[in-house]
Structure formats: structure tokens, C-alpha cells
Design an enzyme around this catalytic site. Structure first.
Site, mmCIF file in Angstrom:
data_model
loop_
_atom_site.group_PDB
_atom_site.id
_atom_site.type_symbol
_atom_site.label_atom_id
_atom_site.label_comp_id
_atom_site.label_asym_id
_atom_site.label_seq_id
_atom_site.Cartn_x
_atom_site.Cartn_y
_atom_site.Cartn_z
ATOM 1 N N LYS A 85 -1.996 -2.701 8.006
ATOM 2 C CA LYS A 85 -3.157 -2.277 8.793
ATOM 3 C C LYS A 85 -3.245 -3.082 10.085
ATOM 4 C CE LYS A 85 -6.085 -0.632 5.000
ATOM 5 N NZ LYS A 85 -7.385 -0.772 4.318
ATOM 6 N N ARG A 121 -1.019 -1.815 -6.932
ATOM 7 C CA ARG A 121 -1.147 -2.920 -5.968
ATOM 8 C C ARG A 121 -2.164 -3.944 -6.483
ATOM 9 N NH1 ARG A 121 -1.326 -4.654 -0.335
ATOM 10 N NH2 ARG A 121 -3.470 -4.884 0.371
ATOM 11 N N HIS A 175 -2.748 3.076 -6.190
ATOM 12 C CA HIS A 175 -3.349 1.879 -5.595
ATOM 13 C C HIS A 175 -3.665 0.832 -6.659
ATOM 14 C CE1 HIS A 175 -4.842 -0.095 -2.044
ATOM 15 N NE2 HIS A 175 -5.990 -0.378 -2.634
ATOM 16 N N HIS A 178 -4.092 -9.016 3.762
ATOM 17 C CA HIS A 178 -5.536 -8.963 3.979
ATOM 18 C C HIS A 178 -5.903 -9.726 5.247
ATOM 19 C CE1 HIS A 178 -6.576 -8.168 -0.529
ATOM 20 N NE2 HIS A 178 -6.284 -7.069 0.129
ATOM 21 N N ARG A 221 0.871 -1.175 0.000
ATOM 22 C CA ARG A 221 0.000 0.000 0.000
ATOM 23 C C ARG A 221 0.907 1.223 0.000
ATOM 24 N NH1 ARG A 221 -2.058 -3.535 4.045
ATOM 25 N NH2 ARG A 221 -4.167 -4.304 3.590
ATOM 26 N N TYR A 273 -10.011 -10.755 -6.458
ATOM 27 C CA TYR A 273 -9.066 -10.813 -7.568
ATOM 28 C C TYR A 273 -9.335 -11.979 -8.509
ATOM 29 C CZ TYR A 273 -6.673 -7.102 -5.193
ATOM 30 O OH TYR A 273 -6.391 -5.894 -4.601
#
Length: 300
Positions: free
Chosen positions: A175, A246, A243, A269, A152, A278
Site C-alpha cells: 500500500k 495473512r 485474507h 503496516h 496481501r 495481533y
């Protein structure tokens, strides 16, 4: 300072210091909180904690009448629920049930990947169009980290001098402060090394790796602007954002046979559901390729 201003400052400090939210998130949550405080006339945490589903529904209905989209309404509701949860902790009732209110149903769109050639052209384009050579090398290195390692943009810009020289594997903090290991391709290592060699700023283990023009931390907006100029020059759509690189990393790996679990780990994730999108992207890309290449489709 008025009572509402004091509430908002306390909320901001909680977001930034205790929860370590990004500056972007703090700004968005503060704006939502200010609108609710002003609309409700709340003067203390007790008044905010007393707000229920009906109050939030009415407030959001007013916001929707101003043209707020479904996606923005969902974000605002999330911010307000977090505010009211904090209000309950401030009044000594953290276990009180939160307002039961569902956000608007969102249609989940597919990410729009760029081709490998376009990704490389964009990285070279930002380097060629930069006003100074070291700035071009910097932006090119950042884009290589997004496309070549799937980072990211916030993760790339959080790297410090302690993270270099890059090895074959980089430990990234994503994250939720969750760490993951990401393989680093030779081309990515080379791009970062070229930036370090060109940078006029000293490499300090405690300082950000990527610096702005005046030596401070690089603002992601500067990378976004550089990429916007490059994609315009290359005739690429507005969806070709940092983004999107990515997304392209994930889509191209999946197309080459990567399994979803491995891809989930590489992207950081929290759930497999976030990664499964995806599979749809890859199928969509294959369909577009088929339609453009198949003689019958081309004839039609």
C-alpha cells in the site's frame, strides 16, 4: 453527457490514474460520489466544494435509514471527504477547511486465524478441486504466498514474470507504493515453481505471473471462490478467507516469539498500532486452547 456525468468521469480518472487506487476502491468511491451528486443536485465542482458538514450529515442520515452499517457509513464518509477535497482543488481553493464531521465509532474485531494444518489443507484443497491441474497449482501457489509470506492477495497477484524464480527474499510493493523485503520459505518457492511448470501461458517479465483461465491477469475473486469451495469441503467457517491466511501468518509468527517491530516490517503496516492487534489475537488463541485442554475447564 450531462454535467454530473462529466464530474463523475473526471473523479474516476483522478482516482484510477493520479492516485492509482485499486479497481475495488474506484468502484466504491464512484458509487458514493454518484449518490451524493444525485442527492445534492450539484452540477459543477463549485456546488460540490460548497457542501459542508450539515449536508454530509443529512446525506449519511438518509443512507443510514436505508440500513447502512457503521462500517459502511465510515467508508462512505471517507470517500465523500476525498471527493470534496478534490472539488476544492478544482475550484482553486485546495486550502479551504474540509467539513468537520466524525464517522461512526467502530468496534474493532479480531482477525480469525486458521491453524497451520488448516492452512495447508486449504491450499491442497483448492488444488485438488480445481477443474484443471495448472489452475489448481496456481491457486495453491497464491495461498502459499499469503500464508507463507504474509502477502496481501493484491500483492501476490501483482507479481510479474520479472519476480521469478523466487529467491530467499522477495521485494514486495504494498500500500502507498511502499516496498518491503519478505523472506520466502522453500515450500513457497516450490509451490510457485510447480505452478510455473504447469502453466500453459508463456512466462513474460512484463506480464502478470498469475494468469486467469484465458491468459489475462488473475482476478482475486477467482481465488476467493476456490477457497470458499475448499473450506466448505473441509468444514471450516466462513472466516477462513484468503485474507485470514495473512492474519494466520502474523499470529503464528507472534506466537513463536517474533517481535512487533519485525512483524510490522514483514506485513508492511504503516503504523505499529495496526500490528498490535495481533497481540490480542494471540492471547485469544491461547485462551481458547487453555479452555479446551484444561481438565477443570473441560469438566465445567
Amino acid at each position: 453527457m450531462t454535467a454530473p456525468e462529466g464530474l463523475l468521469l473526471q473523479w474516476r480518472d483522478h482516482l484510477a490514474t493520479n492516485l492509482r487506487r485499486s479497481p475495488h476502491t474506484v468502484r466504491a468511491y464512484m458509487a458514493a460520489a454518484k449518490r451524493l451528486v444525485n442527492a445534492s443536485g450539484a452540477q459543477d465542482w463549485n456546488a460540490l466544494a460548497a457542501l459542508g458538514a450539515r449536508d454530509l450529515r443529512g446525506h449519511l442520515a438518509s443512507r443510514r435509514s436505508e440500513g447502512l452499517s457503521n462500517a459502511s457509513a465510515a467508508c462512505e464518509l471517507s470517500a465523500l471527504k476525498a471527493l470534496l477535497a478534490f472539488a476544492r482543488t478544482q475550484t482553486g481553493s485546495p486550502d479551504a477547511p474540509p467539513p468537520r464531521l466524525r464517522g461512526p465509532r467502530l468496534k474493532k474485531g479480531l482477525p480469525r486465524p486458521v491453524t497451520p494444518d488448516d492452512a495447508e489443507n486449504l491450499a491442497d484443497g483448492v488444488a485438488a478441486m480445481a477443474r484443471e491441474g495448472w489452475i489448481g497449482a496456481r491457486d495453491r501457489a497464491v495461498l502459499y504466498l499469503l500464508y507463507g509470506a504474509g502477502l496481501r492477495i493484491a500483492e501476490a497477484l501483482s507479481l510479474t514474470g520479472a519476480d521469478v524464480p523466487l529467491g530467499e527474499v522477495l521485494v514486495v510493493t504494498g500500500k502507498g507504493r511502499k516496498q518491503r523485503q519478505v523472506p520466502i520459505l522453500p515450500q513457497v518457492r516450490e509451490a510457485v515453481a510447480e505452478y510455473i511448470a504447469a502453466s500453459p501461458w508463456p512466462l513474460d517479465k512484463a506480464e502478470p505471473l498469475f494468469r486467469g483461465a484465458k491468459g489475462g491477469p488473475l482476478n482475486p475473486g477467482m481465488v476467493q471462490k476456490a477457497m470458499a469451495r475448499a473450506r466448505k469441503a473441509l468444514g471450516l467457517p466462513d472466516t477462513a478467507t484468503p485474507h485470514a491466511l495473512r492474519h494466520s501468518f502474523a499470529t503464528h509468527l507472534l506466537g513463536e516469539g517474533a517481535d512487533l517491530r519485525s512483524l510490522q516490517e514483514l506485513l508492511g503496516h504503516a503504523s505499529l498500532g495496526s500490528t498490535q492487534i495481533y497481540t490480542k489475537v494471540d492471547a485469544n488463541t491461547l485462551l481458547e486452547t487453555y479452555r479446551s485442554a484444561h481438565p477443570r475447564e473441560a469438566k465445567d
